[in-house]
Design an enzyme around this catalytic site. Structure first.
Site, mmCIF file in Angstrom:
data_model
loop_
_atom_site.group_PDB
_atom_site.id
_atom_site.type_symbol
_atom_site.label_atom_id
_atom_site.label_comp_id
_atom_site.label_asym_id
_atom_site.label_seq_id
_atom_site.Cartn_x
_atom_site.Cartn_y
_atom_site.Cartn_z
ATOM 1 N N ASN A 189 39.591 93.645 42.233
ATOM 2 C CA ASN A 189 40.264 94.826 41.676
ATOM 3 C C ASN A 189 41.500 94.438 40.868
ATOM 4 O OD1 ASN A 189 39.021 97.276 42.033
ATOM 5 N ND2 ASN A 189 39.793 97.579 44.111
ATOM 6 N N GLU A 225 35.945 98.908 50.649
ATOM 7 C CA GLU A 225 34.872 98.032 50.171
ATOM 8 C C GLU A 225 33.908 97.698 51.305
ATOM 9 O OE1 GLU A 225 38.011 97.094 50.606
ATOM 10 O OE2 GLU A 225 38.222 94.956 51.047
#
Lengths: 314, 371
Positions: A189, A225
């Site tokens: 990310n 996640e």
């Protein structure tokens, strides 16, 4: 305002239309007259106390001897079907029940165009109900679906886990779960940006889903996640095999990950736990076991599967 | 139930339902227009003149809120919005009336459903002629739903039709408010008819749900400015569902998420019983405008008669939830000449004066003069 619903109401009147005997349901049907219900009270007096259509308690037919056909009326928004019989010595038996049966056309409108009108109205009514059901289903789906990935959310997973836990326990079937974490996803990310992160999550979710083929199998997004799979009627060997398949499927995507220490592409770590013979009612033990195995997989270098039987039940 | 705390001023709002009989001039023009003898511009001039005249006469009745008399609702209160639409045929369902005559609805032949004429467009044409607040009556989605035929339309399901209907009605209501309507009234005359068609109540409940789907899209304040009109139908002095009991209709009717209800009562066989039912089921945030004018009776009520009807209503309905109205519009269909314009205005005037008289009486009972 809503009164207690009754399913059946029975009353017996004598030839003079005076109350002889009645059920509790009759008292609920004519609740406004509850205070005066007693043997000998006339049907007319009962009706006069109530805000109901006249036909609800009209026994005038009894003097002629022929009971009217079964009819319906509405009592406080509930549809009531009324059936009446004439017994020995002029006694009238009145039986009413809540019903959803097919309604009869109003007697004054028995002609073809009225029938068409009614038919159209009933079909519109059915369409309204169908839309309501579709909307309810949609809202239910929304409540149980992860907005980003379109797969089930944690709430749905938790609900289904409890259901399958009880079912497998009752049927003495094994139940497995796989906990999945994307390796070094925070770094992904940070490096590629959150929009790319979202795309990555979507691809992984759809790949996991595509690799679960049985109707009862479920993949859900558990957290940021983290994903989880529920595999009912699956023993440890098959669950571990499925986990390995999933790991390979994600690796095959070959999504570049320049900041991963596990590989140059996106990989996942997986923990597999199986309750072979379920005992107790606490399904969370399976989650905790799978979560621990996921940590073991990470500790072993990530991009791998760790599996074990769940032994801490009850 | 004159239960206002002593000393508070009494306000009994009074409103017409909407339609006023067309003049012979307007009806003649409509016939000529239908026959292709005059064009739209000429017809519009007739409508404009009729609206002006009607508004003037309504102002003279002393009404504090008025309508345009529905002079622009071409042929009827139920069909105006789709007349001229290319996807409609004239051979739709028939509504039977108590005297044996029928009214025929248009039939939708293809999707999508769209309004051909919007009340939100005609309202500003009327507003220019008055300083008084205006109410706009529109037809309910449930009535419009009966335009869909019994046989399904290929490629346009009932469900898709209902979705379009709800979208169109939401637009219509918002448009009316945007055009300056103080209140929007939804004509729900088919509510009572629904019970006649289906005594189990399932059609009525579906109709209510359909209307509530539109109302759910509005704000609380907008819903409070919306009224629902129920009556047994009024056409050529006949009705389509007067024999349906209020005990079966009203408990469901008040489930509609609206602030006001216009309920025919003057012509009811037993108004006292009807009022008791209203009082029992009316929700605290709702106001019942009780019908005190029998539109099917040619006799003009005196203000005293109106006042007596209101005093009777006030025995059952809290004053802060009470209002007065006519039982129905005076001419929902364009060719209904059973009531003259003069009679309609005289009856409205009697309602306004009778309501003022009742306010005086209730105020003196309550120890105050009206505010």
């Amino acid at each position: 305002m809503d009164k207690a619903p009754f399913t059946q109401s029975v009353a017996i009147f004598d030839a003079s239309e005076r109350l002889v005997d009645w059920s509790a349901g009759f008292g609920e049907e004519f609740a406004d007259a509850a205070s005066i219900l007693s043997q000998g009270i006339s049907a007319r007096d009962i009706y006069a106390m109530c805000l109901l259509p006249e036909r609800a308690l009209d026994l005038s037919w009894a003097s002629g001897g022929t009971p009217p056909p079964v009819f319906e009326y509405i009592n406080n928004r509930r549809s009531i079907a009324v059936e009446q019989h004439l017994g020995a010595n002029g006694y009238v038996f009145r039986i009413a029940q809540s019903t959803q049966a097919t309604p009869q056309l109003h007697p004054s409108m028995l002609d073809e165009s009225a029938e068409l009108l009614r038919s159209a109205a009933l079909q519109i009514s059915a369409a309204v109900l169908k839309r309501r059901e579709q909307e309810t289903h949609r809202l239910h789906e929304l409540a149980l679906t992860d907005g980003l990935t379109g797969i089930a959310n944690r709430r749905y997973f938790d609900e289904l886990l409890d259901i399958e836990w009880q079912r497998c326990k009752k049927s003495r079937l094994p139940l497995s779960t796989i906990f999945i974490d994307i390796d070094f996803f925070k770094r992904y990310n940070d490096f590629y940006g959150h929009l790319s992160g979202d795309v990555c999550l979507k691809i992984i979710a759809s790949t996991l889903r595509a690799n679960l083929h049985r109707p009862r199998d479920l993949v859900a997004r558990y957290g940021g996640e983290e994903f989880t799979c529920l595999l009912p009627e699956t023993d440890l060997r098959d669950a571990a095999h499925k986990a390995a398949e999933l790991e390979k499927a994600i690796r095959a995507l070959a999504i570049p990950h320049g900041k991963s220490e596990a590989a140059s592409i996106v990989t996942i770590s997986l923990g597999v736990s199986t309750a072979q013979c379920i005992m107790g009612d606490d399904s969370s033990v399976l989650i905790r076991a799978a979560d621990q195995l996921l940590y073991d997989a990470k500790a072993a270098g990530r991009g791998c599967v760790r599996s074990a039987l769940c032994t801490s039940m009850g | 139930m004159t239960n206002l705390p002593t000393g508070l001023p009494i306000d009994l709002p009074t409103e017409a339902i909407g339609s006023i009989p067309r003049s012979e001039t307007l009806m003649q023009a409509q016939r000529q227009y239908d026959a292709g003898q005059i064009d739209a511009a000429a017809m519009n001039a007739f409508y404009d003149e009729a609206v002006q005249q009607t508004i003037r006469e309504l102002e003279n009745t002393g009404s504090r809120i008025i309508t345009d008399g529905e002079q622009r609702k071409t042929h009827s209160f139920a069909t105006y919005s789709v007349e001229g639409g290319k996807n409609f045929a004239p051979d739709g369902l028939e509504i039977p009336f108590s005297d044996g005559h029928v009214r025929r609805l248009p039939r939708l032949t293809a999707g999508p459903f769209r309004y051909a004429l919007s009340a939100a467009e005609t309202l500003p044409m009327a507003k220019q002629y008055t300083q008084l607040p205006m109410k706009q009556a529109i037809i309910s989605v449930s009535a419009l739903s009966l335009f869909y035929p019994s046989e399904a339309i290929a490629g346009y399901s009932r469900e898709a039709f209902l979705d379009d209907l709800i979208d169109e009605q939401e637009k219509e209501i918002r448009g009316c408010f945007a055009a300056g309507a103080q209140k929007v009234q939804i004509d729900f005359t088919e509510g009572r008819l629904a019970l006649k068609l289906d005594p189990s109540g399932s059609v009525l409940n579906s109709f209510i749900e359909l209307n509530n789907r539109v109302l759910a899209r509005l704000t609380d304040a907008e819903r409070q400015s919306i009224g629902i009109h129920t009556c047994p139908g009024a056409d050529h002095d006949a009705t389509h569902s007067a024999d349906v009991d209020y005990a079966e209709l009203l408990p469901s009717l008040f489930e509609l998420n609206a602030g006001s209800f216009y309920i025919a009562m003057a012509a009811e066989a037993d108004p006292e019983r009807g009022l008791k039912i209203v009082a029992r089921y009316l929700k605290p945030w709702q106001r019942a405008f009780i019908g005190v004018i029998d539109v099917n009776n040619p006799d003009i009520e005196t203000p005293e008669e109106v006042c007596a009807r209101i005093m009777q209503a006030a025995r059952y309905i809290p004053l802060e939830q009470l209002g007065t109205t006519d039982d129905c519009g005076f001419s929902p269909f364009c060719d209904d000449i059973s009531t003259s314009r003069a009679t309609a205005f005289a009856k409205i005037k009697a309602r306004v004066e009778g309501t003022a008289m009742a306010v005086e009486q209730l105020a003196s009972q309550n120890g105050v003069l009206h505010g």
